[in-house]
Design a protein around this motif. Structure first.
Motif, PDB file in Angstrom:
ATOM      1  N   UNK B   8       0.845  -1.193   0.000  1.00 54.63           N
ATOM      2  CA  UNK B   8       0.000   0.000   0.000  1.00 54.63           C
ATOM      3  C   UNK B   8       0.876   1.235   0.000  1.00 54.63           C
ATOM      4  N   UNK B   9       0.656   2.117  -0.944  1.00 51.08           N
ATOM      5  CA  UNK B   9       1.437   3.349  -0.959  1.00 51.08           C
ATOM      6  C   UNK B   9       0.870   4.369   0.041  1.00 51.08           C
ATOM      7  N   UNK B  10      -0.439   4.280   0.311  1.00 51.24           N
ATOM      8  CA  UNK B  10      -1.086   5.170   1.268  1.00 51.24           C
ATOM      9  C   UNK B  10      -2.057   4.360   2.120  1.00 51.24           C
ATOM     10  N   UNK B  11      -2.094   4.688   3.413  1.00 50.16           N
ATOM     11  CA  UNK B  11      -3.059   4.089   4.327  1.00 50.16           C
ATOM     12  C   UNK B  11      -3.664   5.216   5.158  1.00 50.16           C
ATOM     13  N   UNK B  12      -4.986   5.206   5.258  1.00 51.69           N
ATOM     14  CA  UNK B  12      -5.680   6.219   6.038  1.00 51.69           C
ATOM     15  C   UNK B  12      -6.459   5.531   7.159  1.00 51.69           C
ATOM     16  N   UNK B  13      -6.232   5.961   8.391  1.00 49.93           N
ATOM     17  CA  UNK B  13      -6.916   5.371   9.544  1.00 49.93           C
ATOM     18  C   UNK B  13      -7.450   6.487  10.428  1.00 49.93           C
ATOM     19  N   UNK B  18      -6.932   0.373  14.634  1.00 54.67           N
ATOM     20  CA  UNK B  18      -5.689  -0.353  14.325  1.00 54.67           C
ATOM     21  C   UNK B  18      -5.058   0.098  13.002  1.00 54.67           C
ATOM     22  N   UNK B  19      -3.742  -0.082  12.961  1.00 56.29           N
ATOM     23  CA  UNK B  19      -2.972   0.208  11.754  1.00 56.29           C
ATOM     24  C   UNK B  19      -2.329  -1.078  11.273  1.00 56.29           C
ATOM     25  N   UNK B  20      -2.395  -1.324   9.959  1.00 51.64           N
ATOM     26  CA  UNK B  20      -1.740  -2.475   9.348  1.00 51.64           C
ATOM     27  C   UNK B  20      -0.993  -1.993   8.109  1.00 51.64           C
ATOM     28  N   UNK B  21       0.304  -2.184   8.097  1.00 55.83           N
ATOM     29  CA  UNK B  21       1.117  -1.853   6.934  1.00 55.83           C
ATOM     30  C   UNK B  21       1.731  -3.152   6.428  1.00 55.83           C
ATOM     31  N   UNK B  22       1.516  -3.437   5.143  1.00 52.57           N
ATOM     32  CA  UNK B  22       1.897  -4.734   4.605  1.00 52.57           C
ATOM     33  C   UNK B  22       3.215  -4.677   3.847  1.00 52.57           C
TER      34      UNK B  22
END
Lengths: 111, 113
Positions: B8-13, B18-22
């Protein structure tokens, strides 16, 4: 232990000029890595110096060069600057236990 | 050869969720893996590292990551996001201590109030 220090913080140069960036690794550590972080290109490996010798270089033209001094500090030189050389240049010092400590970087702007 | 893909180039929470970066890696040897964080106009800060010890690694600021060899993954998680977590995160692989680092493309995290 003191961290990795880089100077200058910012550098503005004109196209065709030369830029010199400096890095001091963690005290007593012999390796220095240079990385370029250009907008849209991510972090790219530039150069690795250890014990005063260049050990490896990334896919960059020869106008990117450097050296490491007897006190293990390092210089990165960029000759014949081009606009696309504008980037944040980061220096890293491998610490004990696999951790790498990065400096705060030098932001080079070529106009 | 080694490579890293951040999915993922961008994640919005939202704050408090919770945050998940793959992160997936490719390596022809047993790798060492890291997560770094970069706040705007700052250098890189080490969040955590995996070096073939425990597969669940705990880092600073409540982050943790799990090394899954069968899936060649090293995802980063945090149970509850804070506004100060807004930054860019890099998954990094290396062969061994002192070798060059290979960076993923980065994931920019936005935290909404």
């Amino acid at each position: 232990e003191a961290g990795v220090t880089q100077s200058p913080t910012h550098l503005i140069k004109t196209r065709g000029q030369q830029a010199t960036l400096r890095c001091s690794p963690i005290s007593g550590h012999t390796s220095v890595y240079w990385y370029q972080q250009a907008l849209g290109l991510g972090l790219q490996f530039l150069l690795w110096y250890d014990e005063g010798e260049e050990r490896n270089r990334g896919n960059f033209p020869p106008r990117f060069s450097g050296r490491q001094f007897p006190n293990y500090s390092s210089e990165l030189n960029v000759n014949a600057l081009e606009l696309e050389d504008s980037a944040l240049y980061l220096c890293a010092s491998p610490g004990q236990g696999y951790g790498y400590t990065f400096g705060s970087g030098t932001r080079l702007t070529v106009v | 050869a080694q490579s890293v893909t951040q999915l993922d180039s961008h994640v919005s929470v939202s704050e408090g969720t919770p945050v998940l970066l793959r992160c997936n890696y490719s390596s022809s040897y047993s790798p060492s893996l890291f997560w770094y964080v970069q706040h705007p106009n700052k250098g890189l800060q080490l969040l955590l590292k995996y070096t073939s010890a425990a597969t669940l690694v705990k880092g600073i600021n409540g982050f943790e990551a799990e090394f899954k060899k069968s899936e060649t993954s090293f995802h980063l998680t945090k149970p509850s996001a804070h506004m100060s977590d807004a930054a860019e995160y890099f998954c990094v692989v290396t062969k061994a201590a002192g070798n060059k680092l290979t960076f993923g493309g980065g994931t920019r995290v936005l935290v909404k109030p």
